[in-house]
Design an enzyme around this catalytic site. Structure first.
Site, PDB file in Angstrom:
ATOM      1  CB  THR A  50      -1.037   0.026   1.404  1.00  0.00           C
ATOM      2  OG1 THR A  50      -1.644  -1.297   1.273  1.00  0.00           O
ATOM      3  CG2 THR A  50      -1.739   1.249   1.119  1.00  0.00           C
TER       4      THR A  50
ATOM      5  N   GLY B  19      -9.349  -4.412   0.991  1.00  0.00           N
ATOM      6  CA  GLY B  19      -8.864  -4.384   2.487  1.00  0.00           C
ATOM      7  C   GLY B  19      -9.168  -3.066   3.086  1.00  0.00           C
ATOM      8  CG  ASP B  20      -6.159  -1.188   5.403  1.00  0.00           C
ATOM      9  OD1 ASP B  20      -5.690  -2.195   4.789  1.00  0.00           O
ATOM     10  OD2 ASP B  20      -5.436  -0.428   5.987  1.00  0.00           O
TER      11      ASP B  20
END
Length: 321
Positions: free
Chosen positions: A178, A208-209
């Site tokens: 990321t 994901g986040d």
């Protein structure tokens, strides 16, 4: 004029013998892009968007060009951005044809009718907004494809991590690529942005986040701006980005204590790995991580940019720009 910008290019198990200078150069390019915005009096939002777009264009990092492959050998991209002055946010998930997902997230935020768009809907919105569209293959690199095959080991149909695969492939699979940026502009406003291609060999549709406000990205002028990188499911469950804000807003903690306590506490307790860049409203910067390393860099006003990779690099001078 006082401004601060920090960027990250992912965390995880980073081999010490990996050629490091290209990563430092990529981080410096992102700092230069965002720093130019701030130096000209631009907003924190514009600065983090410019910095992350530069990281998306660098094939070394897992965002935009150079994003990892899904189990279907395609690319699905996520991004999120937040304005600390207004608490506006924009995000997208599972996009497949947007050259710079962070610019689409920014356009979603500016549109204001929604916060998160997914899949074909995100791609269509970006096209309608006039943003650059690319074939999905644009994001591919030979290195990422080799990484996918290495993770699969001898079973090309497997979507699980094959621990008989070569160690270099397993190491790369645990590199959480990321990218992100946080900024404080001359007007005292904060912003955060995060972008990713996800996890190598991920199940198609997995999110994901990164695009989730309060998990992988958060900004609030009352406290801090946060961009996260790591094992996304754990960051979601721990609400990492918002937890750092909450520790500051309700517990009176400084950004360094709040960020370190969150990474070393709730995230670690869940078995999560990774880190954050967190910038307080007073310009204090914290970059804690519980992994082997985290690609990271920062600048303040016209001071030279600083970049680091490993934990032990903290006491070493940064490479010259």
């Amino acid at each position: 004029m006082t401004y601060v910008l920090a960027v990250h290019g992912g965390a995880g198990v980073i081999a010490g013998d990996t050629a490091q200078e290209p990563y430092h150069a990529g981080l410096r390019a992102a700092l230069a892009a965002g720093g130019a915005v701030l130096r000209a009096g631009g907003s924190a939002v514009a600065a983090v968007a410019a910095a992350v777009a530069a990281l998306e264009d660098c094939p070394l990092f897992n965002a935009g060009r150079g994003a990892v492959f899904t189990a279907d050998e395609t690319h699905e991209l996520d991004a999120g951005i937040m304005d600390g002055a207004t608490l506006r946010a924009g995000a997208l998930a599972g996009a497949r044809h947007i050259r710079n997902p962070i610019l689409a997230a920014n356009a979603i935020m500016d549109d204001g009718r929604f916060v998160l768009l997914a899949g074909a809907g995100a791609d269509r919105f970006a096209a309608d907004a006039g943003l650059a569209r690319v074939d999905n293959g644009y994001f591919s690199t030979p290195q990422r494809h080799a990484q996918l095959l290495g993770v699969r080991g001898l079973d090309p149909d497997s979507t699980a991590l094959d621990h008989s695969a070569p160690e270099v492939a397993l190491r790369d699979a645990r590199r959480f690529g990321t990218v992100g940026a946080v900024a404080l502009d001359a007007a005292g406003n904060l912003a955060a942005a995060t972008s990713t291609g996800g996890m190598t060999n991920k199940r198609p549709g997995r999110i994901g986040d990164t695009p989730l406000v309060g998990a992988g990205v958060y900004a609030n002028n009352a406290s801090c701006a946060v961009s996260a990188t790591g094992t996304g499911e754990h960051f979601i469950r721990a609400c990492v980005a918002h937890d750092i804000h909450a520790r500051m807003a309700y517990g009176g903690h400084g950004v360094a204590r709040a960020a370190h306590d969150c990474i070393g506490g709730p995230l670690a307790d869940l078995g999560g790995e990774g880190g954050v860049i967190a910038l307080g409203r007073d310009g204090t910067l914290a970059m804690p991580f519980n992994s082997r390393g985290m690609y990271r860099g920062w600048l303040r006003d016209d001071a030279p940019a600083q970049t680091r990779i490993f934990r032990e690099d903290e006491d070493r001078p940064a490479l010259a720009p």
